[in-house]
Design a protein around this motif. Sequence first.
Motif, PDB file in Angstrom:
ATOM      1  N   GLU A   1     -32.306  90.259 -15.359  1.00 48.81           N
ATOM      2  CA  GLU A   1     -31.131  91.118 -15.360  1.00 48.81           C
ATOM      3  C   GLU A   1     -29.833  90.339 -15.173  1.00 48.81           C
ATOM      4  OE1 GLU A   1     -31.930  94.068 -12.397  1.00 48.81           O
ATOM      5  OE2 GLU A   1     -33.775  94.694 -13.394  1.00 48.81           O
ATOM      6  N   ASP A   2     -29.790  89.460 -14.160  1.00 46.40           N
ATOM      7  CA  ASP A   2     -28.552  88.738 -13.859  1.00 46.40           C
ATOM      8  C   ASP A   2     -28.327  87.544 -14.785  1.00 46.40           C
ATOM      9  OD1 ASP A   2     -28.193  90.493 -11.702  1.00 46.40           O
ATOM     10  OD2 ASP A   2     -29.232  89.158 -10.314  1.00 46.40           O
ATOM     11  N   LEU A   3     -29.391  86.832 -15.104  1.00 49.31           N
ATOM     12  CA  LEU A   3     -29.255  85.601 -15.890  1.00 49.31           C
ATOM     13  C   LEU A   3     -29.650  85.772 -17.355  1.00 49.31           C
ATOM     14  CD1 LEU A   3     -30.648  83.066 -13.260  1.00 49.31           C
ATOM     15  CD2 LEU A   3     -28.278  83.811 -13.625  1.00 49.31           C
ATOM     16  N   GLU A   4     -30.160  86.955 -17.692  1.00 49.73           N
ATOM     17  CA  GLU A   4     -30.550  87.287 -19.067  1.00 49.73           C
ATOM     18  C   GLU A   4     -31.553  86.290 -19.653  1.00 49.73           C
ATOM     19  OE1 GLU A   4     -26.986  87.976 -21.343  1.00 49.73           O
ATOM     20  OE2 GLU A   4     -26.300  89.504 -19.946  1.00 49.73           O
ATOM     21  N   ILE A   5     -32.505  85.878 -18.818  1.00 52.57           N
ATOM     22  CA  ILE A   5     -33.594  85.009 -19.262  1.00 52.57           C
ATOM     23  C   ILE A   5     -34.628  85.903 -19.950  1.00 52.57           C
ATOM     24  CG2 ILE A   5     -35.446  83.465 -18.477  1.00 52.57           C
ATOM     25  CD1 ILE A   5     -32.689  82.277 -17.946  1.00 52.57           C
ATOM     26  N   ASP A   6     -34.986  85.582 -21.180  1.00 50.40           N
ATOM     27  CA  ASP A   6     -36.008  86.373 -21.861  1.00 50.40           C
ATOM     28  C   ASP A   6     -37.350  85.651 -21.793  1.00 50.40           C
ATOM     29  OD1 ASP A   6     -35.986  84.395 -23.857  1.00 50.40           O
ATOM     30  OD2 ASP A   6     -34.712  85.550 -25.192  1.00 50.40           O
ATOM     31  N   SER A   7     -38.360  86.229 -22.411  1.00 44.81           N
ATOM     32  CA  SER A   7     -39.711  85.658 -22.304  1.00 44.81           C
ATOM     33  C   SER A   7     -39.791  84.263 -22.925  1.00 44.81           C
ATOM     34  CB  SER A   7     -40.747  86.588 -22.933  1.00 44.81           C
ATOM     35  OG  SER A   7     -40.431  86.829 -24.286  1.00 44.81           O
ATOM     36  N   ILE A   8     -39.049  84.017 -23.991  1.00 49.21           N
ATOM     37  CA  ILE A   8     -39.062  82.683 -24.617  1.00 49.21           C
ATOM     38  C   ILE A   8     -38.392  81.682 -23.693  1.00 49.21           C
ATOM     39  CG2 ILE A   8     -38.249  81.347 -26.595  1.00 49.21           C
ATOM     40  CD1 ILE A   8     -39.374  83.531 -28.211  1.00 49.21           C
ATOM     41  N   ASP A   9     -37.280  82.098 -23.066  1.00 45.43           N
ATOM     42  CA  ASP A   9     -36.614  81.227 -22.100  1.00 45.43           C
ATOM     43  C   ASP A   9     -37.541  80.922 -20.925  1.00 45.43           C
ATOM     44  OD1 ASP A   9     -34.238  81.235 -23.585  1.00 45.43           O
ATOM     45  OD2 ASP A   9     -33.374  82.886 -22.427  1.00 45.43           O
ATOM     46  N   ALA A  10     -38.293  81.935 -20.492  1.00 46.85           N
ATOM     47  CA  ALA A  10     -39.223  81.731 -19.371  1.00 46.85           C
ATOM     48  C   ALA A  10     -40.269  80.686 -19.725  1.00 46.85           C
ATOM     49  CB  ALA A  10     -39.881  83.055 -18.984  1.00 46.85           C
ATOM     50  N   VAL A  11     -40.757  80.707 -20.962  1.00 41.86           N
ATOM     51  CA  VAL A  11     -41.723  79.703 -21.406  1.00 41.86           C
ATOM     52  C   VAL A  11     -41.078  78.320 -21.395  1.00 41.86           C
ATOM     53  CG1 VAL A  11     -43.075  78.901 -23.389  1.00 41.86           C
ATOM     54  CG2 VAL A  11     -43.110  81.318 -22.750  1.00 41.86           C
TER      55      VAL A  11
ATOM     56  N   VAL B   1     -34.579  83.656  -8.920  1.00 40.49           N
ATOM     57  CA  VAL B   1     -34.585  82.193  -8.858  1.00 40.49           C
ATOM     58  C   VAL B   1     -35.340  81.739  -7.606  1.00 40.49           C
ATOM     59  CG1 VAL B   1     -33.112  80.149  -8.652  1.00 40.49           C
ATOM     60  CG2 VAL B   1     -32.446  82.015 -10.193  1.00 40.49           C
ATOM     61  N   GLY B   2     -35.152  82.444  -6.500  1.00 38.33           N
ATOM     62  CA  GLY B   2     -35.860  82.107  -5.256  1.00 38.33           C
ATOM     63  C   GLY B   2     -37.371  82.189  -5.427  1.00 38.33           C
ATOM     64  N   ASP B   3     -37.836  83.168  -6.217  1.00 36.25           N
ATOM     65  CA  ASP B   3     -39.279  83.279  -6.488  1.00 36.25           C
ATOM     66  C   ASP B   3     -39.787  82.037  -7.227  1.00 36.25           C
ATOM     67  OD1 ASP B   3     -39.236  85.859  -5.387  1.00 36.25           O
ATOM     68  OD2 ASP B   3     -39.202  86.855  -7.342  1.00 36.25           O
ATOM     69  N   VAL B   4     -38.991  81.544  -8.179  1.00 33.62           N
ATOM     70  CA  VAL B   4     -39.387  80.344  -8.922  1.00 33.62           C
ATOM     71  C   VAL B   4     -39.453  79.157  -7.970  1.00 33.62           C
ATOM     72  CG1 VAL B   4     -38.841  78.776 -10.817  1.00 33.62           C
ATOM     73  CG2 VAL B   4     -38.349  81.211 -11.056  1.00 33.62           C
TER      74      VAL B   4
ATOM     75  N   PRO C   1     -30.282  81.871  -5.317  1.00 31.10           N
ATOM     76  CA  PRO C   1     -31.662  82.261  -5.015  1.00 31.10           C
ATOM     77  C   PRO C   1     -31.945  83.746  -5.250  1.00 31.10           C
ATOM     78  CG  PRO C   1     -30.848  80.780  -3.335  1.00 31.10           C
ATOM     79  CD  PRO C   1     -29.671  81.120  -4.217  1.00 31.10           C
ATOM     80  N   ASP C   2     -30.942  84.593  -5.090  1.00 32.95           N
ATOM     81  CA  ASP C   2     -31.137  86.032  -5.264  1.00 32.95           C
ATOM     82  C   ASP C   2     -30.924  86.519  -6.692  1.00 32.95           C
ATOM     83  OD1 ASP C   2     -31.684  86.365  -2.544  1.00 32.95           O
ATOM     84  OD2 ASP C   2     -29.560  86.610  -2.059  1.00 32.95           O
TER      85      ASP C   2
END
Length: 85
Positions: free
Chosen positions: A34-44, A69-72, A28-29
């Motif tokens: 930064e930690d998971l290296e999710i970029d904008s395309i991954d976020a989509v 992740v907790g925010d999601v 969750p934290d």
Amino acid sequence: MQNPDEIFVALRDAMVELFELDPEQVTPDANLYEDLEIDSIDAVDLIDHIKRQTGQKIAAEDFKAVRTVGDVVEVVNRLVNPVAP
């Protein structure tokens, strides 16, 4: 309805599958960028996955404030468990 713990487990499993992450990384934290290296395309891709799973669209402004992740989990929880007026 799903509770936040169930949402977290489903989200963690999806992130492991979609982004080839180690399940222990997805906490969750954990910071998405930064930690998971999710970029904008991954976020989509993640938003699209959530939409397919819940049948509901996440508003872009709701996702802009997401950092962890907790925010999601909180955003998805509000989608699937709306507060009655």
